[in-house]
Design a protein around this motif. Structure first.
Motif, PDB file in Angstrom:
ATOM      1  N   ASP A 169       0.838  -1.199   0.000  1.00 53.42           N
ATOM      2  CA  ASP A 169       0.000   0.000   0.000  1.00 53.42           C
ATOM      3  C   ASP A 169       0.876   1.254   0.000  1.00 53.42           C
ATOM      4  O   ASP A 169       1.857   1.339   0.736  1.00 53.42           O
ATOM      5  CB  ASP A 169      -0.888  -0.019   1.255  1.00 53.42           C
ATOM      6  CG  ASP A 169      -2.076   0.895   1.080  1.00 53.42           C
ATOM      7  OD1 ASP A 169      -1.881   2.025   0.588  1.00 53.42           O
ATOM      8  OD2 ASP A 169      -3.193   0.475   1.429  1.00 53.42           O
ATOM      9  N   LYS A 170       0.524   2.228  -0.842  1.00 54.49           N
ATOM     10  CA  LYS A 170       1.321   3.468  -0.914  1.00 54.49           C
ATOM     11  C   LYS A 170       1.193   4.292   0.374  1.00 54.49           C
ATOM     12  O   LYS A 170       2.008   5.167   0.627  1.00 54.49           O
ATOM     13  CB  LYS A 170       0.873   4.322  -2.101  1.00 54.49           C
ATOM     14  CG  LYS A 170       0.987   3.635  -3.444  1.00 54.49           C
ATOM     15  CD  LYS A 170       2.355   3.850  -4.063  1.00 54.49           C
ATOM     16  CE  LYS A 170       2.433   3.263  -5.478  1.00 54.49           C
ATOM     17  NZ  LYS A 170       2.359   1.778  -5.489  1.00 54.49           N
ATOM     18  N   THR A 171       0.143   3.996   1.159  1.00 54.15           N
ATOM     19  CA  THR A 171      -0.042   4.739   2.403  1.00 54.15           C
ATOM     20  C   THR A 171       1.145   4.540   3.345  1.00 54.15           C
ATOM     21  O   THR A 171       1.389   5.348   4.228  1.00 54.15           O
ATOM     22  CB  THR A 171      -1.325   4.278   3.118  1.00 54.15           C
ATOM     23  OG1 THR A 171      -2.272   3.902   2.146  1.00 54.15           O
ATOM     24  CG2 THR A 171      -1.891   5.375   3.986  1.00 54.15           C
ATOM     25  N   GLN A 172       1.891   3.442   3.115  1.00 47.60           N
ATOM     26  CA  GLN A 172       3.050   3.165   3.970  1.00 47.60           C
ATOM     27  C   GLN A 172       4.050   4.327   3.934  1.00 47.60           C
ATOM     28  O   GLN A 172       4.677   4.636   4.944  1.00 47.60           O
ATOM     29  CB  GLN A 172       3.725   1.872   3.511  1.00 47.60           C
ATOM     30  CG  GLN A 172       4.878   1.424   4.390  1.00 47.60           C
ATOM     31  CD  GLN A 172       4.422   1.048   5.787  1.00 47.60           C
ATOM     32  OE1 GLN A 172       3.487   0.279   5.949  1.00 47.60           O
ATOM     33  NE2 GLN A 172       5.081   1.594   6.794  1.00 47.60           N
ATOM     34  N   ASP A 232      -1.119  -7.030   4.942  1.00 39.67           N
ATOM     35  CA  ASP A 232      -1.925  -5.860   4.624  1.00 39.67           C
ATOM     36  C   ASP A 232      -1.363  -4.637   5.319  1.00 39.67           C
ATOM     37  O   ASP A 232      -0.729  -4.741   6.363  1.00 39.67           O
ATOM     38  CB  ASP A 232      -3.372  -6.073   5.084  1.00 39.67           C
ATOM     39  CG  ASP A 232      -4.065  -7.078   4.186  1.00 39.67           C
ATOM     40  OD1 ASP A 232      -3.655  -7.176   3.014  1.00 39.67           O
ATOM     41  OD2 ASP A 232      -4.988  -7.761   4.665  1.00 39.67           O
ATOM     42  N   PHE A 233      -1.648  -3.463   4.722  1.00 42.42           N
ATOM     43  CA  PHE A 233      -1.171  -2.250   5.368  1.00 42.42           C
ATOM     44  C   PHE A 233      -1.923  -2.011   6.674  1.00 42.42           C
ATOM     45  O   PHE A 233      -3.129  -2.246   6.761  1.00 42.42           O
ATOM     46  CB  PHE A 233      -1.368  -1.052   4.437  1.00 42.42           C
ATOM     47  CG  PHE A 233      -1.106   0.247   5.127  1.00 42.42           C
ATOM     48  CD1 PHE A 233       0.194   0.659   5.350  1.00 42.42           C
ATOM     49  CD2 PHE A 233      -2.151   1.032   5.594  1.00 42.42           C
ATOM     50  CE1 PHE A 233       0.445   1.843   6.006  1.00 42.42           C
ATOM     51  CE2 PHE A 233      -1.895   2.220   6.258  1.00 42.42           C
ATOM     52  CZ  PHE A 233      -0.597   2.625   6.455  1.00 42.42           C
TER      53      PHE A 233
END
Lengths: 285, 223
Positions: free
Chosen positions: A59-62, A260-261
């Motif tokens: 996930d790019k949210t990381q 998963d993020f």
């Protein structure tokens, strides 16, 4: 803003922590400005760290999560360890003020993050080119470890100097000792050299103490306050352990692409176990 | 143009002190030129494995572009930490000289590498085995890096004499640069180009880790 970066630069160069600069018992730096730069450096390294998850299908949210959590890591570690440092500092009878200890801690964290951020390019490069999560864990631990070791060395050496200048008796001892060291050499030929007792390296003789000791990591004085030093050493150890475990509590920073993020993971295991298991997995043990 | 380039190479190889003085700062760009030119020469020769034909020319071009990229990008990636470490140990004032020395050494490395290109060409003409070709090229790179240490030592000796800390920093640099360059070489492959795989700038699934691979290969050999 550029002024603040210059201040961080003067800390790294050692200009801010020379004996002359800390005569009034504290490192003369704008704490607010340094803190802002430190947070920026943390953001940079946090983004570097998060690149792995973002680039390997996670996930790019990381990226955002790591950028936010990395400054938080230092803030929380300081929050936990500062009270005990202050208490022990008072216990050993040093005349350091609380504000000067705090200033010094901010400066040390600035050093740690500057080094980590400077290693960020290497971390990003490996993040983009590697698909081994375990390797990235170890690389990040190494990068932060290098920053930590150097930053805490800076902290110890500067604390040592601060203790020295805040105590007239110790300062007197130090200056006398310095004279004893330099005088016989001045009588001899120019070819004489002093062997630095800490690094074991030969240095050109110089009567001016500041010319002889140039970097932020050099030791001033001698064994006069071993007791104070050992207390600080213990504290540095505690700081490292707390920092390491704090990084585990705040995980994921790197983000295993197979999971998963999540902003935070559930409570389990500890930092050291995780590093060993990453090493074990990488080596196929 | 060629005459000037040759003059410059001889100055680099002889570790001409005037190349790294403060006055030479403006000339620094000129030191990048040999890295590009000679790096490309070796790259082109390296890519000529399995003969030269129209298809192969594309691969030679790729390799010619990739060798300078390998050297310059690995250099750039290792630079920030070198800068901060030097500052921290109190050697910032010499940093300009250090950087100019390192860039000159880098230029020297590519010149040496290019001078070894004929050997590689001869090797390709004499032996077929792809894996041995890889090993031979690795040996050429190793020879060039080790030989370029002569230039580096000439530039660094006055520094180390003045302050022994420079030696530690130099070792740190060599370690970091080597660590990054090995992975960079792995990522940028194929350089030689296995004749059995299609010609491409990057290899499919190239994104993996050189060190992990190396460890796996070692484990396979030991088992």
């Amino acid at each position: 803003m550029i002024k603040w970066f210059k201040q961080v630069d003067s800390i790294l160069r050692g200009d801010a922590t020379r004996m002359e600069a800390i005569k009034d018992g504290q490192v003369d730096i704008p704490v607010g400005g340094i803190a802002v730069v430190t947070v920026l450096l943390c953001l940079i390294y946090g983004i570097c760290m998060g690149t792995f998850a973002a680039s390997s299908g996670g996930d790019k949210t990381q990226l955002l999560a790591s950028a936010v959590k990395f400054p938080l890591l230092f803030f929380l570690t300081l929050l936990i360890t500062f009270p005990s440092l202050y208490v022990f500092n008072a216990l050993i009878g040093s005349k350091l003020k609380m504000t000067s200890v705090l200033r010094l801690l901010v400066a040390s964290v600035a050093v740690i993050t500057a080094i980590a951020a400077s290693l960020g390019t290497i971390v990003v490069f490996f993040s983009l080119s590697t698909n081994s999560y375990n390797f990235m864990v170890l690389l990040n631990v190494a990068a932060c470890g290098i920053g930590g070791i150097l930053g805490l060395t800076f902290l110890l050496k500067t604390l040592h100097r601060l203790v020295l200048v805040s105590d007239p008796y110790l300062l007197d001892l130090y200056t006398n000792k310095q004279k004893q060291i330099t005088e016989p050499i001045n009588n001899d030929t120019d070819a004489e050299i002093i062997i630095d007792e800490n690094t074991g390296l030969a240095k050109p003789a110089a009567s001016d103490s500041d010319e002889q000791i140039r970097s932020a990591l050099d030791t001033y004085g001698s064994r006069t306050d071993q007791k104070a030093k050992s207390v600080f050493k213990i504290w540095v150890f505690v700081f490292s352990v707390v920092g390491a475990q704090m990084s585990w509590v705040l995980r994921p920073f790197i983000g295993n692409p197979e999971m998963d993020f999540a902003w935070f993971r559930t409570k389990e295991s500890n930092f050291f176990q995780a590093v060993f298991s990453a090493l074990g997995n990488l080596l196929g043990l | 143009m060629i005459k000037r380039l040759l003059y410059l190479t001889s100055r680099i190889l002889r570790a001409d002190p005037s190349l790294v003085t403060v006055q030479a700062r403006a000339d620094l760009v000129r030191l990048i030129l040999p890295v590009m030119v000679f790096g490309s020469i070796y790259g082109a020769v390296m890519g000529s494995y399995n003969g030269i034909n129209a298809e192969r020319l594309v691969h030679m071009l790729y390799a010619a572009v990739k060798v300078p990229i390998l050297l310059t990008v690995a250099f750039a990636i290792s630079l920030p930490s070198f800068f901060v470490l030097n500052t921290l140990v109190g050697l910032r004032d010499d940093l300009g000289y250090c950087l100019r020395s390192l860039i000159a050494t880098q230029a020297g490395l590519t010149i040496i590498l290019a001078s070894l290109a004929p050997f590689t060409a001869l090797w390709y003409l004499s032996f077929e085995n792809y894996n041995v070709a890889i090993l031979f090229n690795m040996a050429m790179f190793a020879t060039a890096s080790i030989s370029s240490r002569i230039i580096l030592r000439r530039y660094y000796t006055p520094l180390i004499q003045r302050d022994p800390r420079h030696k530690k920093m130099l070792n740190a640099w060599i370690f970091t640069y080597g660590f990054v360059a090995v992975q960079m070489a792995w990522v940028l492959r194929p350089f030689i180009g296995n004749p059995e795989s299609p010609i491409s700038f990057f290899r499919q699934q190239a994104w993996s880790n050189a060190y992990v691979k190396l460890y796996e290969i070692m484990c396979n050999i030991l088992q």
